[in-house]
Motif scaffolding. Structure first.
Motif, PDB file in Angstrom:
ATOM      1  N   ILE A 221       0.822  -1.146  -0.028  1.00 18.48           N
ATOM      2  CA  ILE A 221      -0.086   0.098  -0.091  1.00 18.48           C
ATOM      3  C   ILE A 221       0.826   1.029   0.085  1.00 18.48           C
ATOM      4  O   ILE A 221       0.629   2.132  -0.532  1.00 18.48           O
ATOM      5  CB  ILE A 221      -1.021   0.014   1.037  1.00 18.48           C
ATOM      6  CG1 ILE A 221      -2.312   0.784   0.860  1.00 18.48           C
ATOM      7  CG2 ILE A 221      -0.369   0.201   2.471  1.00 18.48           C
ATOM      8  CD1 ILE A 221      -3.125   0.454  -0.009  1.00 18.48           C
ATOM      9  N   ALA A 222       2.147   1.191   0.832  1.00 14.15           N
ATOM     10  CA  ALA A 222       3.045   2.282   0.710  1.00 14.15           C
ATOM     11  C   ALA A 222       3.401   2.568  -0.681  1.00 14.15           C
ATOM     12  O   ALA A 222       3.320   3.853  -1.181  1.00 14.15           O
ATOM     13  CB  ALA A 222       4.007   2.133   1.502  1.00 14.15           C
ATOM     14  N   PHE A 223       3.719   1.580  -1.405  1.00 10.20           N
ATOM     15  CA  PHE A 223       4.312   1.755  -2.794  1.00 10.20           C
ATOM     16  C   PHE A 223       3.052   2.415  -3.455  1.00 10.20           C
ATOM     17  O   PHE A 223       3.399   3.407  -4.361  1.00 10.20           O
ATOM     18  CB  PHE A 223       4.554   0.281  -3.256  1.00 10.20           C
ATOM     19  CG  PHE A 223       4.835   0.483  -4.804  1.00 10.20           C
ATOM     20  CD1 PHE A 223       6.099   0.755  -5.273  1.00 10.20           C
ATOM     21  CD2 PHE A 223       3.927   0.231  -5.896  1.00 10.20           C
ATOM     22  CE1 PHE A 223       6.334   0.913  -6.858  1.00 10.20           C
ATOM     23  CE2 PHE A 223       4.133   0.447  -7.363  1.00 10.20           C
ATOM     24  CZ  PHE A 223       5.335   0.452  -7.556  1.00 10.20           C
ATOM     25  N   LEU A 224       2.065   2.005  -3.407  1.00  8.64           N
ATOM     26  CA  LEU A 224       0.901   2.687  -4.198  1.00  8.64           C
ATOM     27  C   LEU A 224       0.691   4.209  -3.845  1.00  8.64           C
ATOM     28  O   LEU A 224       0.686   4.889  -4.571  1.00  8.64           O
ATOM     29  CB  LEU A 224      -0.353   1.981  -3.803  1.00  8.64           C
ATOM     30  CG  LEU A 224      -1.573   2.316  -4.657  1.00  8.64           C
ATOM     31  CD1 LEU A 224      -1.484   2.147  -6.005  1.00  8.64           C
ATOM     32  CD2 LEU A 224      -2.752   1.327  -4.069  1.00  8.64           C
ATOM     33  N   VAL A 225       0.833   4.233  -2.671  1.00  6.89           N
ATOM     34  CA  VAL A 225       0.702   5.834  -1.897  1.00  6.89           C
ATOM     35  C   VAL A 225       1.970   6.793  -2.700  1.00  6.89           C
ATOM     36  O   VAL A 225       1.428   7.854  -2.940  1.00  6.89           O
ATOM     37  CB  VAL A 225       0.478   5.798  -0.478  1.00  6.89           C
ATOM     38  CG1 VAL A 225       0.410   7.365  -0.116  1.00  6.89           C
ATOM     39  CG2 VAL A 225      -1.057   5.325  -0.366  1.00  6.89           C
ATOM     40  N   ILE A 226       2.878   6.095  -2.493  1.00  9.83           N
ATOM     41  CA  ILE A 226       4.239   6.829  -2.743  1.00  9.83           C
ATOM     42  C   ILE A 226       4.236   7.323  -4.127  1.00  9.83           C
ATOM     43  O   ILE A 226       4.602   8.287  -4.386  1.00  9.83           O
ATOM     44  CB  ILE A 226       5.267   6.097  -2.106  1.00  9.83           C
ATOM     45  CG1 ILE A 226       5.671   6.430  -0.760  1.00  9.83           C
ATOM     46  CG2 ILE A 226       6.657   6.791  -2.926  1.00  9.83           C
ATOM     47  CD1 ILE A 226       6.691   5.341  -0.139  1.00  9.83           C
ATOM     48  N   THR A 227       3.858   6.111  -4.899  1.00 10.53           N
ATOM     49  CA  THR A 227       3.719   6.530  -6.503  1.00 10.53           C
ATOM     50  C   THR A 227       2.859   7.601  -6.709  1.00 10.53           C
ATOM     51  O   THR A 227       3.058   8.454  -7.568  1.00 10.53           O
ATOM     52  CB  THR A 227       3.558   5.320  -7.287  1.00 10.53           C
ATOM     53  OG1 THR A 227       4.034   4.016  -6.736  1.00 10.53           O
ATOM     54  CG2 THR A 227       3.104   5.531  -8.469  1.00 10.53           C
ATOM     55  N   ILE A 228       1.610   7.574  -6.220  1.00 10.10           N
ATOM     56  CA  ILE A 228       0.654   8.642  -6.456  1.00 10.10           C
ATOM     57  C   ILE A 228       1.254  10.027  -6.203  1.00 10.10           C
ATOM     58  O   ILE A 228       1.370  10.851  -7.043  1.00 10.10           O
ATOM     59  CB  ILE A 228      -0.656   8.376  -5.643  1.00 10.10           C
ATOM     60  CG1 ILE A 228      -1.309   7.100  -6.386  1.00 10.10           C
ATOM     61  CG2 ILE A 228      -1.741   9.501  -6.015  1.00 10.10           C
ATOM     62  CD1 ILE A 228      -2.131   6.466  -5.512  1.00 10.10           C
ATOM     63  N   PHE A 229       1.842  10.034  -4.946  1.00 15.89           N
ATOM     64  CA  PHE A 229       2.377  11.480  -4.596  1.00 15.89           C
ATOM     65  C   PHE A 229       3.544  11.685  -5.338  1.00 15.89           C
ATOM     66  O   PHE A 229       3.513  13.037  -6.054  1.00 15.89           O
ATOM     67  CB  PHE A 229       2.988  11.326  -3.189  1.00 15.89           C
ATOM     68  CG  PHE A 229       1.874  11.566  -2.156  1.00 15.89           C
ATOM     69  CD1 PHE A 229       1.404  12.930  -1.781  1.00 15.89           C
ATOM     70  CD2 PHE A 229       1.074  10.489  -1.448  1.00 15.89           C
ATOM     71  CE1 PHE A 229       0.355  13.105  -1.152  1.00 15.89           C
ATOM     72  CE2 PHE A 229      -0.047  10.839  -0.691  1.00 15.89           C
ATOM     73  CZ  PHE A 229      -0.468  12.352  -0.526  1.00 15.89           C
TER      74      PHE A 229
END
Lengths: 307, 295, 251
Positions: free
Chosen positions: A35-43
């Protein structure tokens, strides 16, 4: 008996080691990383697109107001002008026009599926509409280019390309989104609501028009905005049929451009870091900001759901 | 006009619209298949494209599309299922979680071209993966993660709470419960969702223009060493996919038979997408039947 | 007498709702204790606190002590995974896993470290025999557990708990979803199992409590009104509410 002693022993060994505590951490950390990968990617996506898009104004000194309102797009001459209003106009006009075509069709299809012929609708029409959603956008573009454009060329003055062709292709592409949400909205209606109207002697159409449509309005709007959002961001299908001339057209059948088509066409032909390239990132930034706007409008509409 | 007449007219219009939509789909499919299928031949499916002369095929593009799909799924599935498990099983109902939900929703509404541009900036340039299958697969992963997360969450939420309780009551850890009890039950939903996502990946072009690239090197289909530049299996070579190829020949195709090639390629693409769609449907129905029959 | 488990001043809250008030109960080894009372009286909630099943409900808060030997189950530090291995649970509705009959039983023990196939085979047979299910299932051990009838499924769930050799088995209305014949088989089974285990059973069937339990606790509005030998409680209750309830005046 000896065997059960063995069992006891193997249980106890396991218990002392407590491997499940480590195991729980594996699960927690693994899913957290995902989930962190996903959130970091978006940011980082927002950050990088924004910083690239803003560098047009900060590094190259292009006036943001001029970009948004300028009518002249001429990046390759000595004193280049970057007026993106034609693209912005193109994007809005095609996507809104597409929604205007698709919304009534989607609503009718939903009424058909829920009210008129549920059996046939659910088993046939609904899968058909979902299939439309699965067709790749380049195929829509290809069909648009080889069917709709020649047809418009024969029927109307001009080359056939333009806002009308783009909007028509887009309307078919967003029809599934609008229909699915309209269908969900209609089937969630409590039965009593319609029965009350029928009991007063209203016909089916009066019931739909006076009761069903107003009650489900926020959801219908959600579907339409989702459709517009999808049309707004669609790149290739539109690019293939719109003509790609960088000015505001005088008719629906005249070559023009959208934000996405301008990016698609020029991104590969400009050097990274040049003003001609940076300004394309500014267009991407506009696209991204519009995505935020659409998401918040949809959230707002969902909050107003009457049921 | 009496209310009854209006009702009849309205009903008629709605029926006509429903029929019209079916006609659009049939027309679309029929047009592409009729125009394209005639052009499909073994030669067309296996040989390399020609830039100026007629008679080119789509062999490398077809291979690239399939290979890229496989690469993408290898990256997307574990990441998406992991993130979906987090959202459905670990995330506590607080503001952080609803914020993450909002962020994922935003990503799912990003136009694919934006994802492609981000890929160009970060994957191709900053990380130096260049125009390559690998960059393309990562871009498609970003593009598909929100969908994968939603599918996984949906699948896990469909598992009855009693199953979880049964497992916990046996002293099974949460992670083991998720892996061995919950995920197997959620598999039909996750699997058919993944196949639908695969169809989407297969047809995607905008996110690939600037990541996997718009050209393919001359491939040597006898060289299967993934580290050779001319090997089809090398993930760090540029790779034009079928969908990108259709776009390219439509906008700048020079071969005299460009339209036929586009039609043929579109037909292949459509057939693949149809197979994915019907496959997902059939699989979902099969697993559902198997599941309920056992009860 | 040795207590297998004792709850001291246990309180359970669901959000604002105070579901269990200051309940203190001791459960003896090798005995069946029944918890009875009208629905919503907190008996199931109390039972689910004993193996920390209420942890699954985010809004739920449990205070007080639950002592198993010298360990406090309700302690934050308690390893719930190890705990639940020692305290098994059977639920209101049969909830076998979507796996074969064999796997339903072998799943827990294998996880807890029993890897050898011979050991597992043996354990599956033993457990199914204990649940009086062996004869009916020995020929289809590798078929889905969902092919069994409701009563068989529930006995499978009991066998699944037994296979872990817990000290205590909690049962939450285990026969309420079953027909009378299945119910009586489950009751027979419980009577046999108490030779080895401490059993705590929630039931709203007073006759069932009277038939199978050694001790009975009567719950009302989240409190224990009376806790005594089953015979004493049913024949000569000391509280008026108890006698009202067992004579069928409410609930």
């Amino acid at each position: 008996m000896e065997r059960s002693v063995n069992m006891e022993r193997s249980y106890n060994k396991r218990q002392e080691a407590k491997p499940h505590i480590a195991e729980e951490w594996v699960g927690k950390i693994y899913t957290l990383i995902c989930i962190a990968f996903l959130v970091i990617t978006i940011f980082s996506m927002v950050y990088f697109v924004a910083s690239k898009g803003l560098s047009t104004f900060i590094v190259n000194g292009v006036n943001a107001f001029d970009l948004l309102t300028g009518l002249k797009w001429n990046p390759d001459i000595d004193v280049p002008s970057f007026g993106a209003l034609p693209f912005i106009f193109g994007s809005f006009s095609t996507s809104i026009l597409a929604a205007i075509i698709a919304a009534p069709l989607g609503f009718c299809a939903a009424v058909f599926i829920v009210e008129l012929a549920p059996k046939f609708g659910r088993t046939f029409l609904q899968p058909v509409i979902e299939l439309l959603a699965g067709i790749p956008s380049v195929v829509y573009g290809f069909v648009g280019l080889s069917v709709i454009v020649p047809l418009f060329r024969d029927l109307f003055p001009g080359q056939g390309i333009g806002i009308a062709a783009g909007a028509l292709v887009l309307s078919v592409m967003i029809l599934p989104t609008i229909t699915t949400i309209a269908t969900d909205a209609l089937s969630e209606l409590p039965a009593g609501l319609k029965e009350g109207s029928y009991a007063l002697g209203a016909t089916r159409w009066q019931t739909i028009y006076r009761v069903v449509l107003p009650t489900t309005m926020p959801q219908q709007m959600t579907g339409i905005v989702l459709g517009i959002a999808r049309a707004f961001g669609e790149a290739l299908a539109v690019q293939m049929v719109i003509g790609n001339a960088p000015h505001i057209p005088h008719s629906l059948f005249e070559s023009t451009s959208t934000l996405t088509s301008a990016i698609t066409l020029s991104m590969g032909n400009t050097a990274m870091g040049s003003v001609q390239n940076n300004v394309l990132w500014s267009l991407a930034l506009i696209l991204m900001l519009m995505t935020f706007v659409f998401v918040f409008v949809i959230r707002f509409l969902e909050g107003r759901k009457k049921l | 006009m009496s209310a009854r007449t209006v009702d009849k007219i309205a009903t008629g219009i709605i029926m006509a619209v429903a029929g019209f939509i079916v006609l659009i789909l049939l027309g679309l499919l029929g047009y592409i298949l009729i125009r394209g299928v005639g052009h499909i031949s073994w030669h067309f499916l296996t040989s390399a494209p020609e830039s100026i002369r007629a008679g080119g095929g789509i062999g490398p593009q077809l291979f690239n599309s399939v290979f890229l799909l496989v690469l993408t799924l290898i990256i997307t599935v574990p990441l998406g299922i992991g993130a979906g498990i987090y959202m459905s099983e670990y995330a506590k109902p607080n503001r952080m979680t609803s914020f993450i939900r909002l962020v994922v929703e935003v990503l799912s509404s990003f136009p694919s071209i934006i994802v492609g541009l981000f890929g160009l900036l970060i994957l191709v340039n900053k990380f130096g993966f260049g125009f390559s299958l690998f960059s393309g697969a990562l871009a498609l992963t970003i593009f598909n993660l929100p969908l994968m997360v939603r599918i996984t969450e949906q699948g896990l939420r469909g598992v009855p709470l009693q199953q979880k309780e049964a497992s916990f009551a046996l002293g099974i850890s949460k992670w083991k419960t998720i892996r061995s009890v919950l995920l197997p039950i959620a598999t039909p939903v996750i699997l058919s969702g993944t196949i639908l996502a695969a169809g989407r990946i297969f047809g995607e072009a905008a996110a690939l223009l600037f990541t996997a690239g718009m050209s393919s090197p001359r491939l040597d289909f006898t060289d299967w060493n993934p580290f050779d530049a001319r090997s089809p299996l090398n993930p760090f070579r540029p790779a034009e996919t079928l969908a990108v190829h259709i776009w390219k020949i439509n906008s700048e195709g020079l071969a005299p038979d460009a339209t036929q090639i586009a039609a043929g390629a579109s037909a292949v693409l459509i057939i693949m997408v149809l197979v994915f769609n019907l496959g997902a449907r059939a699989l979902g129905r099969y697993m559902h039947n198997k599941f309920t029959a056992a009860k | 007498m040795q207590h297998a488990l004792s709850a001291k001043k246990l309180n359970v809250y669901y959000g604002e709702k105070h579901a269990v008030h200051d309940v203190s109960l001791d459960f003896a080894e090798k005995q069946v204790t029944a918890l009875i009372g009208p629905s919503g009286c907190g008996k199931s909630t109390f039972l689910r606190s004993l193996n920390r099943m209420n942890d699954l409900i985010p809004s739920c808060r449990v205070t007080g002590d639950i002592m198993m030997k010298e360990h406090n189950i309700n302690d934050r530090e308690t390893d719930v995974v190890a705990l639940r291995k020692k305290i098994g649970m059977v639920f209101q509705r049969p909830n076998p896993f979507h796996k074969s009959i064999y796997e339903n039983i072998a799943f827990g023990p294998r996880y807890h470290g029993m890897k050898k196939k011979a050991d597992l085979d043996n354990l599956v047979e033993q457990s199914l025999r204990k649940a009086a299910l062996w004869d009916e299932t020995k020929d289809r051990l590798h078929k889905s557990a969902f092919a069994l009838s409701g009563g068989q499924q529930q006995r499978l769930c009991i066998a699944r708990s037994v296979a872990l050799r817990p000290d205590i088995i909690l049962m939450d209305e285990p026969s309420s979803a079953l027909d009378p014949i299945s119910t009586s088989r489950i009751e027979e089974l419980i009577t046999e199992l108490k030779e080895e285990f401490c059993i705590v059973i929630v039931t709203h069937n007073m006759h069932q409590a009277a038939r199978i339990s050694d001790k009975t606790a009567f719950f009302l509005s989240g409190r224990v009104v009376e806790y005594d030998e089953t015979d004493k409680l049913f024949l000569d209750p000391s509280q008026k509410e108890t006698s009202d309830y067992i004579s069928g005046r409410f609930g």
